[in-house]
Design an enzyme around this catalytic site. Structure first.
Site, PDB file in Angstrom:
ATOM      1  N   ASP A   8     150.562 -60.995 -20.638  1.00 22.19           N
ATOM      2  CA  ASP A   8     149.764 -60.174 -21.542  1.00 22.19           C
ATOM      3  C   ASP A   8     148.291 -60.540 -21.278  1.00 22.19           C
ATOM      4  O   ASP A   8     148.015 -61.584 -20.673  1.00 22.19           O
ATOM      5  CB  ASP A   8     150.182 -60.503 -22.984  1.00 22.19           C
ATOM      6  CG  ASP A   8     149.295 -59.840 -24.011  1.00 22.19           C
ATOM      7  OD1 ASP A   8     148.917 -58.672 -23.815  1.00 22.19           O
ATOM      8  OD2 ASP A   8     148.987 -60.517 -25.024  1.00 22.19           O
ATOM      9  N   ASP A  10     145.017 -59.888 -23.667  1.00 21.66           N
ATOM     10  CA  ASP A  10     144.263 -60.403 -24.820  1.00 21.66           C
ATOM     11  C   ASP A  10     145.068 -61.466 -25.565  1.00 21.66           C
ATOM     12  O   ASP A  10     146.184 -61.218 -26.009  1.00 21.66           O
ATOM     13  CB  ASP A  10     143.889 -59.256 -25.765  1.00 21.66           C
ATOM     14  CG  ASP A  10     142.990 -58.223 -25.079  1.00 21.66           C
ATOM     15  OD1 ASP A  10     142.144 -58.620 -24.262  1.00 21.66           O
ATOM     16  OD2 ASP A  10     143.143 -57.026 -25.372  1.00 21.66           O
TER      17      ASP A  10
END
Ligand SMILES: [Mg+2]
Ligand SMILES: [Zn+2]
Length: 167
Positions: A8, A10
């Protein structure tokens, strides 16, 4: 088929924006240093490293797709400078509920798996949210939750014979 480290963005690669806010420019992008070492180790083992990220800020008009692409080019260049290679970036620029790619839907990971011939059962998804965990569960992948650059464990799918490990 190859294994892959899915990341991922952020909250994993860079410090997440406040809820309701978005990383709209490179100046706001604050790298989490631990991720550099994880990527370097995976590079060394010949694993793919691929980013899968929801970026609804595009749909909301907070940034353009070109602007987002520029952030990702800078991110890749900065990681490269630190000796860490990211092989690909998949992003969802859409609103919730209008596509198959916005996590917790699985479209981005499935597209990456097709493009790069990835064995998902041998792969790991590293994320900081429930939607990341959900993607991993749906696809029978290991999920690695992280908080502030720290690995909190390894969650193995129920059907897997791989032993559960704790951090
Ligand atoms: Mg996140
Ligand atoms: Zn999407």
């Amino acid at each position: 088929m190859r294994p892959c480290l899915f990341l991922d963005r952020d909250g994993v690669i860079n410090v997440a924006a406040e809820p309701g806010c978005y990383i709209e420019s490179w100046e706001q992008f604050q790298l989490i240093p631990q991720v550099v070492d994880w990527i370097r180790l995976c590079n060394e083992l010949g694993l793919l490293v691929i980013v899968v990220t929801n970026q609804r800020g595009v749909a909301l008009g907070r940034m353009t797709e070109n602007g987002l692409g520029e952030i990702h080019r800078m991110m890749i260049a900065e990681l490269e400078r630190l000796g860490a290679r990211v092989d690909d970036v998949f992003y969802c620029p859409h609103h919730e509920g209008e596509c198959d790619c916005r996590k917790p839907r699985t479209g981005m990971v499935r597209e990456a798996a097709r493009k790069w011939d990835i064995d998902l059962t041998m792969s790991i998804l590293v994320g900081d949210s429930e939607s990341d965990r959900s993607v991993a569960r749906q696809l029978g992948m290991r999920f690695v939750p992280v908080v502030d650059g720290r690995v909190k464990g390894v969650e193995v799918p129920k059907s897997s014979s791989v032993a559960r490990t704790a951090a």
